[in-house]
Design a protein around this motif. Structure first.
Motif, mmCIF file in Angstrom:
data_model
loop_
_atom_site.group_PDB
_atom_site.id
_atom_site.type_symbol
_atom_site.label_atom_id
_atom_site.label_comp_id
_atom_site.label_asym_id
_atom_site.label_seq_id
_atom_site.Cartn_x
_atom_site.Cartn_y
_atom_site.Cartn_z
ATOM 1 N N PHE A 2 -85.128 30.072 -34.694
ATOM 2 C CA PHE A 2 -85.386 29.902 -36.124
ATOM 3 C C PHE A 2 -85.977 31.186 -36.680
ATOM 4 C CE2 PHE A 2 -85.455 25.789 -34.136
ATOM 5 C CZ PHE A 2 -84.667 25.036 -34.973
ATOM 6 N N PRO A 3 -85.455 31.723 -37.779
ATOM 7 C CA PRO A 3 -84.320 31.179 -38.539
ATOM 8 C C PRO A 3 -83.033 31.238 -37.740
ATOM 9 C CG PRO A 3 -84.862 33.376 -39.329
ATOM 10 C CD PRO A 3 -85.950 33.001 -38.368
ATOM 11 N N PRO A 4 -82.118 30.304 -37.991
ATOM 12 C CA PRO A 4 -80.860 30.276 -37.238
ATOM 13 C C PRO A 4 -80.055 31.556 -37.423
ATOM 14 C CG PRO A 4 -81.198 28.236 -38.450
ATOM 15 C CD PRO A 4 -82.222 29.193 -38.951
ATOM 16 N N ASP A 5 -79.290 31.895 -36.407
ATOM 17 C CA ASP A 5 -78.485 33.120 -36.397
ATOM 18 C C ASP A 5 -77.028 32.772 -36.716
ATOM 19 O OD1 ASP A 5 -77.113 35.443 -35.898
ATOM 20 O OD2 ASP A 5 -78.046 35.830 -33.951
ATOM 21 N N PRO A 6 -76.512 33.197 -37.876
ATOM 22 C CA PRO A 6 -75.123 32.863 -38.251
ATOM 23 C C PRO A 6 -74.086 33.387 -37.274
ATOM 24 C CG PRO A 6 -76.348 33.693 -40.145
ATOM 25 C CD PRO A 6 -77.201 33.954 -38.936
ATOM 26 N N SER A 7 -74.406 34.441 -36.533
ATOM 27 C CA SER A 7 -73.425 35.020 -35.624
ATOM 28 C C SER A 7 -73.106 34.094 -34.451
ATOM 29 C CB SER A 7 -73.934 36.362 -35.089
ATOM 30 O OG SER A 7 -75.046 36.195 -34.221
ATOM 31 N N TRP A 8 -73.908 33.068 -34.229
ATOM 32 C CA TRP A 8 -73.623 32.111 -33.173
ATOM 33 C C TRP A 8 -72.424 31.227 -33.510
ATOM 34 C CZ3 TRP A 8 -78.575 29.406 -30.856
ATOM 35 C CH2 TRP A 8 -79.432 30.376 -30.313
ATOM 36 N N VAL A 9 -72.109 31.083 -34.797
ATOM 37 C CA VAL A 9 -71.128 30.096 -35.252
ATOM 38 C C VAL A 9 -69.786 30.773 -35.540
ATOM 39 C CG1 VAL A 9 -70.684 28.260 -36.925
ATOM 40 C CG2 VAL A 9 -73.042 28.873 -36.337
ATOM 41 N N PRO A 10 -68.671 30.207 -35.080
ATOM 42 C CA PRO A 10 -67.360 30.760 -35.440
ATOM 43 C C PRO A 10 -67.198 30.815 -36.960
ATOM 44 C CG PRO A 10 -67.136 29.149 -33.678
ATOM 45 C CD PRO A 10 -68.558 29.072 -34.143
ATOM 46 N N GLU A 11 -66.491 31.815 -37.455
ATOM 47 C CA GLU A 11 -66.340 31.996 -38.887
ATOM 48 C C GLU A 11 -65.693 30.794 -39.570
ATOM 49 O OE1 GLU A 11 -64.319 35.587 -39.837
ATOM 50 O OE2 GLU A 11 -65.852 36.897 -38.964
ATOM 51 N N SER A 12 -64.864 30.060 -38.841
ATOM 52 C CA SER A 12 -64.184 28.902 -39.428
ATOM 53 C C SER A 12 -65.151 27.754 -39.700
ATOM 54 C CB SER A 12 -63.084 28.402 -38.486
ATOM 55 O OG SER A 12 -63.647 27.896 -37.290
ATOM 56 N N GLY A 13 -66.288 27.728 -39.012
ATOM 57 C CA GLY A 13 -67.220 26.618 -39.129
ATOM 58 C C GLY A 13 -66.963 25.513 -38.124
ATOM 59 N N THR A 14 -65.743 25.433 -37.592
ATOM 60 C CA THR A 14 -65.451 24.455 -36.548
ATOM 61 C C THR A 14 -65.962 24.988 -35.214
ATOM 62 O OG1 THR A 14 -63.257 25.423 -36.211
ATOM 63 C CG2 THR A 14 -63.428 23.587 -37.747
ATOM 64 N N LEU A 15 -66.272 24.084 -34.298
ATOM 65 C CA LEU A 15 -66.804 24.503 -32.997
ATOM 66 C C LEU A 15 -65.766 24.393 -31.887
ATOM 67 C CD1 LEU A 15 -70.418 23.005 -33.162
ATOM 68 C CD2 LEU A 15 -69.564 25.203 -33.999
ATOM 69 N N SER A 16 -64.560 23.944 -32.244
ATOM 70 C CA SER A 16 -63.424 23.932 -31.324
ATOM 71 C C SER A 16 -62.155 23.851 -32.162
ATOM 72 C CB SER A 16 -63.519 22.749 -30.346
ATOM 73 O OG SER A 16 -63.562 21.524 -31.042
ATOM 74 N N SER A 17 -61.026 23.959 -31.517
ATOM 75 C CA SER A 17 -59.756 23.983 -32.238
ATOM 76 C C SER A 17 -59.302 22.575 -32.626
ATOM 77 C CB SER A 17 -58.670 24.629 -31.381
ATOM 78 O OG SER A 17 -57.411 24.534 -32.031
ATOM 79 N N PRO A 18 -58.882 22.389 -33.880
ATOM 80 C CA PRO A 18 -58.338 21.091 -34.305
ATOM 81 C C PRO A 18 -56.816 21.018 -34.198
ATOM 82 C CG PRO A 18 -58.724 22.454 -36.230
ATOM 83 C CD PRO A 18 -59.090 23.296 -35.025
#
Length: 251
Positions: free
Chosen positions: A211-227
């Motif tokens: 904290f504060p959370p690090d945006p670089s941890w998250v894929p740019e799409s916002g999804t955490l796996s492929s749909p």
């Protein structure tokens, strides 16, 4: 739908609930990004749909309007609050809101409740809301019962194997992935645009939060796996199992 509280006039509603033999289902979700291919409200629409189907299978259940705003999106389960559209509330706000809604229904004569959660981060807030409501009602000499569940806990390993024949990466990275997208393709295909789905490997996170959370941890799409392998047929498999098992449990 006749099972929906908000579609009843007050006289009909009073006649149904005043003797306490109606069970009230309260869907609780969140407004949260689910990638560029899907609307912001799967966490609301999915538990609401399941609630209505469960209620239709019995004669003594009513479904309340869903509670749409949920607890803060977390990086490792929902992508975090970095994305426009993700609109969350504090744990205290959600807990108090659900607590107040339950007690308002108690005043109408209702005594048994089912909370269907559609947003992982809500879980402990709902535990506190239910616990407080039960204790407060008891202080007033009223015994109530609250059942709390998350719909994904009713999906069997067998169904997981059908939905993910190449292997399941785990619930932690299913945000905006095959499971939620498949359900939405089944119940609200107009809110899904698979041409905009982003194919990514399952997200990997360190075994801690910061904290504060690090945006670089998250894929740019916002999804955490492929749909990309989501289908309406898979959504139907998931829903039919969830609905039948929840209905059987609650009865």
């Amino acid at each position: 739908m006749k099972c929906k509280v908000e579609n009843l006039d007050w006289v009909s509603y009073e006649r149904l609930v005043s003797n306490g033999d109606r069970k009230i289902i309260i869907p609780v979700g969140a407004i949260e990004q689910h990638g560029p291919h899907m609307s912001l409200n799967p966490d609301v629409l999915i538990p609401d749909y399941i609630a209505c189907r469960v209620a239709e299978s019995a004669q003594n259940m009513l479904v309340s309007p869903p509670i749409a705003y949920g607890y803060k999106s977390q990086v490792k389960s929902g992508g975090g609050n970095f994305f426009p559209g993700t609109t969350c509330v504090s744990s205290q706000s959600l807990e108090n809101y659900v607590h107040d809604v339950i007690l308002a229904f108690v005043e109408h004569g209702n005594r048994e409740f089912l909370l269907i959660n559609g947003h992982f981060e809500n879980s402990m807030c709902l535990v506190e809301a239910a616990d407080r409501a039960v204790r407060q009602a008891r202080l007033a000499g009223i015994d109530i019962k609250v059942i709390l569940l998350s719909y994904w806990d009713f999906i069997s390993e067998e169904t997981i194997g059908k939905v993910f024949p190449d292997g399941f990466s785990g619930w932690a990275v299913e945000h905006g992935g095959v499971l939620e997208t498949s359900i939405m393709l089944k119940i609200h295909p107009e809110l899904v645009d698979m041409s905009r789905a982003v194919d990514i490997p399952p997200a990997e996170f360190p075994p801690y939060d910061v904290f504060p959370p690090d945006p670089s941890w998250v894929p740019e799409s916002g999804t955490l796996s492929s749909p990309l392998k989501a289908t309406a047929e898979k959504g139907e498999w998931i829903l039919e199992e969830c609905i039948s098992r929840i209905a059987a449990t609650f009865r």
